[in-house]
Scaffold this motif. Structure first.
Motif, mmCIF file in Angstrom:
data_model
loop_
_atom_site.group_PDB
_atom_site.id
_atom_site.type_symbol
_atom_site.label_atom_id
_atom_site.label_comp_id
_atom_site.label_asym_id
_atom_site.label_seq_id
_atom_site.Cartn_x
_atom_site.Cartn_y
_atom_site.Cartn_z
ATOM 1 N N ASN A 1 0.769 -1.503 0.354
ATOM 2 C CA ASN A 1 -0.278 -0.070 -0.167
ATOM 3 C C ASN A 1 0.300 1.574 -0.100
ATOM 4 O O ASN A 1 2.008 1.127 0.935
ATOM 5 C CB ASN A 1 -0.818 0.088 1.222
ATOM 6 N N GLU A 2 0.314 2.099 -0.810
ATOM 7 C CA GLU A 2 0.793 3.756 -0.741
ATOM 8 C C GLU A 2 0.495 3.908 0.922
ATOM 9 O O GLU A 2 -0.055 3.602 1.397
ATOM 10 C CB GLU A 2 0.345 4.234 -1.439
ATOM 11 N N GLN A 3 2.317 5.048 1.296
ATOM 12 C CA GLN A 3 1.829 5.518 2.470
ATOM 13 C C GLN A 3 0.855 7.085 2.159
ATOM 14 O O GLN A 3 1.196 7.998 1.675
ATOM 15 C CB GLN A 3 3.416 5.829 3.125
ATOM 16 N N LEU A 4 0.010 6.700 3.295
ATOM 17 C CA LEU A 4 -1.015 7.921 3.088
ATOM 18 C C LEU A 4 -0.777 9.234 3.405
ATOM 19 O O LEU A 4 -1.006 10.787 3.587
ATOM 20 C CB LEU A 4 -2.547 7.577 3.809
ATOM 21 N N ASP A 5 -0.233 9.038 4.131
ATOM 22 C CA ASP A 5 0.416 10.733 5.604
ATOM 23 C C ASP A 5 1.394 10.478 6.218
ATOM 24 O O ASP A 5 2.504 9.403 5.786
ATOM 25 C CB ASP A 5 -0.388 10.748 6.827
ATOM 26 N N ASP A 6 2.796 11.803 6.197
ATOM 27 C CA ASP A 6 3.896 11.533 6.680
ATOM 28 C C ASP A 6 3.241 11.357 8.215
ATOM 29 O O ASP A 6 2.753 11.582 8.501
ATOM 30 C CB ASP A 6 3.582 13.431 7.048
#
Length: 676
Positions: free
Chosen positions: A663-668
């Motif tokens: 999955n793509e990282q969604l937030d810092d």
């Protein structure tokens, strides 16, 4: 958050809730279907080797086809054929060919599907089985519709309609009316298509046929889609999806999800489009449905292009072309046409033979034999001409489709080159911005000198980020903070630079964490001109800690402080003020302070919400995935308390990476830990 974005997000949440609800309901319905199969298998166990067993085997095959279990459906059909041949039970053989034809169709083998349905029709013709003949006509028409031979499809459908109306076969009329609508739709006669779709829908509602209602809603949606009434089309597709999910009709669910995805793409609802199309592709791959795989890749290509992701669009387009080539190769088309012509020729030959026997005496004359020979030669020539016409037409259609694909490929390649150049320029600029942001952030070595037992886990979502950490030392007092600014990427990075500057100025004016946040709030609002009605509403969440020996003073805006005492099995949470810095926060907002005494071995943590908001379980569709959650984060921190702080940082990095999977990282992500 803008009102329209809020409404859109609530709409997506409601849709996900409904899909979860219907997933549970589908499980119940599939249980009901399994009970039907179990009943048939029990009946099969109690039957002797006679025609009844043939019928039961064929019924099991048909039931398995509706659930997408094509391999088992074919196995039971083959058993029915073997027994029917042994018993010379022609009706059972015809049912076998009909069932196996449906399996071939759903697996994308249209040549064999047509051969099987024609074989069933030939037997039913000989048995004068009107109901069976009408069903075979309908099945043959479905293959022609898919190959876009709409006139040929109507040639079979209209007699099928007449027979079913004569027999009062309402269940059969549902599919026949629907298929007539599909043929007229393919001929662009939308008014006739809508008339037959609505007729099919009315009968389906009366008979409570979920499959019929789902097909009708789906096809009516196609008409509004072609007329560019996308909101109305979405409504009908959504109705079809709801019904098909309830009934567990996976092949139908796949079709509706593709149509919903295409419609959401045109409505620029890209997040929902991704969820629908990923689910459609997963179903198509699971049930080995080539047509569905091709349609899913084609829709994903359009979606990626609409989002400006031309690289992905080109890759999806290549997969779509590969699937379609495997279905529509010239050999497959030629075999289908040859099968149809062989049947018509065989039927005419049988009729001619009967006529010859009836007039045997007359045919003995030499003149009539010569005349028959002439007719026969003319018939063969006519068949050759017709056969050549269909082959040539198929060749032209494929050639035209290939030209269109080549043109689309060239356009996408040109656009991709432009985008790649622009992307490189933008990436170079952002990389330079990263160096500026890195220079603003405190050195980790400086933090380690003041707080040896500590770590700072900082991982932006993009090259630059909206989270930032703050550190300063005044004589025997140490200040450390974790801040989360509005947004991420480049906009978030701008906010982090402004926030870091204003926090430093506020710290120069006061040593009190609560007063520092109060001054930070006012300073940030002034910098962003938020007292002006036209100013932005951006701001930040922050947790600020002042450390003096073993005493800490905490003040927070929407971000808490967690404490894990030495050898403790739970975490203490010190809650923040439930308001952000700047944005809608009043100028005179006060921020409470909490003074706490720490003991040797006690550890405290401050962090942004990025760690707990990451999605995991990457093998499932996005709508079924879950965030890490605050609870799991607490459990993880408690499980690593015996580790050194540097080891804790490494473990937290490995854990979140494993949780996210692909999955793509969604937030810092920002987590700071300090052990006293």
């Amino acid at each position: 958050m803008p009102i329209l974005d809020f409404i859109l997000k609530m709409k997506i949440i409601a849709r996900i809730f409904l899909l979860i609800f219907f997933s549970v309901l589908t499980g119940t319905l599939l249980f009901s279907q399994n009970k039907t199969l179990d009943s048939l298998k029990l009946l099969l166990k109690n039957e002797t080797k006679d025609t009844t067993e043939v019928n039961v085997l064929n019924s099991i095959s048909k039931e398995l086809s509706t659930t997408g279990d094509y391999d088992r459906a074919r196995n039971y059909a083959e058993q029915a054929k073997i027994l029917a041949d042994r018993l010379h039970f022609q009706r059972g053989v015809a049912d076998y060919y009909s069932n196996i034809g449906v399996v071939f169709y759903y697996q994308g083998n249209y040549s064999e599907a047509l051969n099987s349905h024609l074989a069933a029709l030939k037997i039913r013709d000989s048995l004068q089985d009107k109901r069976g003949i009408a069903a075979s006509y309908n099945n043959i028409s479905v293959v022609y519709i898919y190959q876009k031979n709409y006139s040929d499809a109507l040639h079979y459908l209209l007699p099928s309609l007449a027979i079913k109306e004569e027999l009062g076969d309402k269940k059969g009329l549902i599919s026949t009316c629907n298929n007539i609508g599909l043929a007229y739709y393919g001929l662009k006669n939308f008014s006739e298509a809508l008339k037959y779709y609505q007729k099919s829908l009315a009968i389906s509602v009366g008979m409570k046929s979920a499959k019929g209602m789902g097909n009708a809603y789906n096809n009516i949606g196609d008409i509004y889609y072609d007329e560019e009434s996308f909101d109305t089309a979405y409504h009908y597709y959504n109705e079809a999806m709801t019904i098909r999910r309830r009934s567990g009709y996976r092949q139908g669910m796949m079709s509706s999800l593709v149509k919903l995805g295409n419609t959401c793409t045109l409505l620029k609802n890209f997040k929902e489009a991704h969820a629908d199309l990923d689910s459609a592709l997963a179903i198509a791959i699971d049930i080995k449905e080539k047509e569905g795989m091709g349609d899913s890749y084609d829709a994903l290509s359009r979606l990626a292009a609409a989002e400006g992701d031309f690289k992905s669009a080109f890759e999806y387009l290549g997969k779509f072309k590969d699937i379609k080539d495997s279905i529509f190769n010239e050999q497959s088309v030629n075999n289908s046409i040859r099968a149809s012509l062989n049947y018509e020729f065989g039927k005419k030959s049988a009729a001619q033979k009967a006529e010859n026997e009836k007039n045997e005496a007359l045919l003995k004359e030499e003149a009539n034999r010569k005349q028959l020979a002439v007719y026969f030669v003319l018939g063969i020539l006519l068949l050759v001409v017709v056969f050549s016409f269909f082959v040539y037409r198929g060749f032209l259609q494929k050639k035209s489709a290939n030209r269109e694909l080549d043109l689309r490929n060239r356009k996408i390649e040109q656009a991709y080159t432009i985008i790649e150049t622009k992307n490189q320029e933008i990436t170079d600029s952002i990389n330079y911005a990263q160096r500026i942001q890195q220079a603003i952030l405190p050195e980790i070595s400086e933090i380690k000198n003041a707080l040896p037992e500590s770590f700072v886990f900082y991982q932006p979502k993009d090259i630059v980020g909206g989270d930032f950490y703050f550190f300063t030392k005044k004589e025997n007092e140490v200040f450390i903070a974790a801040a989360d600014c509005t947004g991420h990427g480049v906009p978030g990075a701008f906010m982090s630079l402004i926030g870091s500057k204003e926090l430093g100025l506020a710290n120069l004016e006061s040593n009190s964490p609560g007063k520092i946040l109060q001054r930070l709030n006012l300073g940030l609002k002034n910098t962003l001109k938020q007292n002006n009605l036209e100013g932005t509403k951006d701001g930040m969440d922050i947790a600020l800690v002042k450390i003096t020996g073993k005493e800490i003073i905490f003040s927070g805006a929407n971000r808490p402080l967690w404490i894990v005492r030495k050898n403790a099995t739970t975490t203490e949470e010190i809650k923040p003020v439930k308001t952000a810095i700047a944005g809608f926060t009043p100028d005179d907002q006060e921020f409470a302070e909490h003074t706490l005494q720490m003991n040797s071995g006690d550890t405290f943590y401050i962090f942004t919400d990025g760690y707990t908001d990451q999605f995991g379980n990457s093998n499932t569709a996005m709508r079924d995935q879950k965030k890490l959650s605050t609870k799991k984060f607490r459990e993880k921190l408690l499980s690593i308390q015996q580790m050194k702080m540097e080891e804790q940082e490494n473990e937290l990095r490995k854990f979140i990476g494993s949780w996210r999977g692909e999955n793509e990282q969604l937030d810092d992500i920002l987590v700071i830990g300090v052990r006293v």
